[in-house]
Write a protein that holds these residues in place. Structure first.
Motif, mmCIF file in Angstrom:
data_model
loop_
_atom_site.group_PDB
_atom_site.id
_atom_site.type_symbol
_atom_site.label_atom_id
_atom_site.label_comp_id
_atom_site.label_asym_id
_atom_site.label_seq_id
_atom_site.Cartn_x
_atom_site.Cartn_y
_atom_site.Cartn_z
ATOM 1 N N ALA A 1 0.859 -1.185 0.000
ATOM 2 C CA ALA A 1 0.000 0.000 0.000
ATOM 3 C C ALA A 1 0.890 1.228 0.000
ATOM 4 O O ALA A 1 2.006 1.202 0.522
ATOM 5 N N SER B 1 0.987 5.167 1.128
ATOM 6 C CA SER B 1 0.304 6.124 1.996
ATOM 7 C C SER B 1 0.944 7.502 1.871
ATOM 8 O O SER B 1 2.166 7.641 1.891
ATOM 9 N N VAL C 1 -4.275 1.133 -2.244
ATOM 10 C CA VAL C 1 -4.196 -0.270 -1.838
ATOM 11 C C VAL C 1 -4.424 -1.156 -3.063
ATOM 12 O O VAL C 1 -5.090 -0.741 -4.018
ATOM 13 N N ASP D 1 -8.521 -5.665 -4.612
ATOM 14 C CA ASP D 1 -8.844 -7.000 -4.127
ATOM 15 C C ASP D 1 -10.305 -7.341 -4.368
ATOM 16 O O ASP D 1 -11.123 -6.475 -4.680
ATOM 17 N N THR E 1 2.878 -2.038 8.438
ATOM 18 C CA THR E 1 1.832 -2.779 7.741
ATOM 19 C C THR E 1 0.471 -2.214 8.125
ATOM 20 O O THR E 1 0.301 -1.636 9.196
ATOM 21 N N GLN F 1 -3.930 -3.224 7.843
ATOM 22 C CA GLN F 1 -4.834 -4.359 7.766
ATOM 23 C C GLN F 1 -5.861 -4.154 6.666
ATOM 24 O O GLN F 1 -6.623 -3.195 6.671
ATOM 25 N N ALA F 2 -5.881 -5.079 5.703
ATOM 26 C CA ALA F 2 -6.893 -5.041 4.653
ATOM 27 C C ALA F 2 -8.278 -5.205 5.266
ATOM 28 O O ALA F 2 -8.467 -5.939 6.236
ATOM 29 N N ASP G 1 -9.611 0.185 4.113
ATOM 30 C CA ASP G 1 -10.150 0.312 2.759
ATOM 31 C C ASP G 1 -11.597 -0.175 2.676
ATOM 32 O O ASP G 1 -11.991 -0.805 1.703
ATOM 33 N N GLU H 1 5.587 3.550 1.924
ATOM 34 C CA GLU H 1 5.084 2.263 1.447
ATOM 35 C C GLU H 1 4.911 1.330 2.634
ATOM 36 O O GLU H 1 5.795 1.201 3.481
ATOM 37 N N TYR I 1 0.576 -4.577 2.965
ATOM 38 C CA TYR I 1 -0.891 -4.715 2.927
ATOM 39 C C TYR I 1 -1.206 -6.143 3.359
ATOM 40 O O TYR I 1 -0.993 -7.098 2.610
ATOM 41 N N ARG J 1 -3.589 -9.164 4.593
ATOM 42 C CA ARG J 1 -4.945 -9.701 4.556
ATOM 43 C C ARG J 1 -5.126 -10.683 5.703
ATOM 44 O O ARG J 1 -4.154 -11.201 6.255
#
Length: 328
Positions: free
Chosen positions: A8, A10, A17, A20, A96, A98-99, A103, A318, A321, A323
């Motif tokens: 991702a 930022s 992101v 997905d 990191t 969290q997906a 989003d 950076e 990301y 999941r």
């Protein structure tokens, strides 16, 4: 593309992101709008077709997509329950996110894409001829950039420009990796085993990429390439014994330019890309009513060279990301 699958981007104005499956329903809702269909020259698709497209785009060698989201909240406003604060990955030392939390549909505002294609200036046969006695052949590609900010309430606020800036910065930092995936997957060879890991927290070789079946080098000096001898593998060959007996052809990938094709009525987007150094090609729109704006590679590197070193602008970051089920 796989290159941005776990990354991702930022900034203080946007969060990018990877596109997905979780985003498809909202994306499909955007694309139901006839105005967006016209602006993006898109056909109406069923939800099932949109899910198929998302899977196809992830595996595609020539298309990179990010979903544009609202920026991460300032650290001072984050509560313990929000889970929006970047966490530190103990293995990589990289932040990191969290997906599915940063989003969510209410935070999604649009998408941004890169489409790679062969440079029209060079045909395939010409590109496969060495340009000098070093045995190095150059294959150039063109990258088309497009952006869509879906809801009118989010337009005219600088979100689009911030997203394009972040996206071009990402491309600048990872161009070598992007071109390698484009070339190898397009040739049906898969990615080579690399001598160094893919990096998302520091600069990769940003101007070009020299391709080998099993290793790669960032050398760009033809004399150095020639001196390297058999450590540069032959294009299209994977048998190491052949490397010692057959004439070698080293393939060097280059980005010729970035382009944006924008409907002639979309004055806001045209102005956005011109503000970033893109220049109009030709006197008017093409047959489809699109204005073509071009940013040559030399100007691209001049404008975004500071992204290609470890000292990136402080607002650019950076993040991994992550999941569900990928932690640890």
């Amino acid at each position: 593309m796989r290159q941005n699958e776990f990354v991702a981007v930022s900034t203080d104005k946007v969060l990018l992101v990877p596109y997905d499956r979780r985003h498809v329903l909202t994306y499909h809702g955007w694309m139901e709008d006839p105005a967006i269909q016209e602006a993006t020259a898109s056909e109406r698709l069923t939800l099932e077709e949109e899910y198929e497209n998302q899977e196809s785009w992830r595996a595609s060698h020539d298309k990179m997509t990010f979903i544009v989201c609202q920026p991460l909240p300032p650290l001072s406003s984050i509560t313990n329950e929000s889970h929006s604060e970047p966490m530190l990955d103990p293995k990589t030392g990289r932040g990191t996110i969290q997906a599915g939390i940063v989003d969510t549909p209410d935070k999604m505002v649009g998408d941004i894409n890169l489409f790679l294609s062969p440079c029209e200036d060079d045909d395939e046969e010409e590109q496969l001829r060495p340009r000098d006695n070093t045995g190095v052949v150059t294959k150039q590609s063109v990258g088309e950039v497009d952006i869509m900010i879906a809801n009118t309430r989010n337009q005219g606020k600088g979100i689009g420009k911030a997203a394009v800036l972040a996206f071009l910065g990402y491309i600048g930092r990872h161009l070598g990796e992007i071109l390698r995936e484009y070339y190898y997957q397009g040739q049906g060879q898969g990615q080579p085993t690399q001598t160094t890991p893919t990096r998302t927290d520091s600069a990769s070789d940003s101007s070009s990429s020299i391709l080998k079946p099993n290793i790669y080098s960032t050398d760009s000096d033809p004399d150095q390439i020639a001196a390297n001898g058999n450590r540069l593998a032959t294009h299209g060959m994977t048998d190491r014994e052949n490397l010692e007996t057959e004439q070698q052809t080293v393939v060097k990938l280059e980005l010729h330019s970035l382009v944006a094709k924008i409907n002639q009525t979309n004055e806001r987007s045209i102005a956005l890309f011109k503000s970033l150094g893109f220049e109009q090609e030709g006197d008017g729109p093409n047959f489809f009513g699109e204005v073509k704006l071009v940013l040559p590679f030399a100007k691209f590197t001049t404008r975004f060279s500071n992204y290609s070193i470890s000292q990136a602008p402080p607002w650019y970051q950076e993040l991994g990301y992550v999941r569900a089920g990928e932690e640890g």
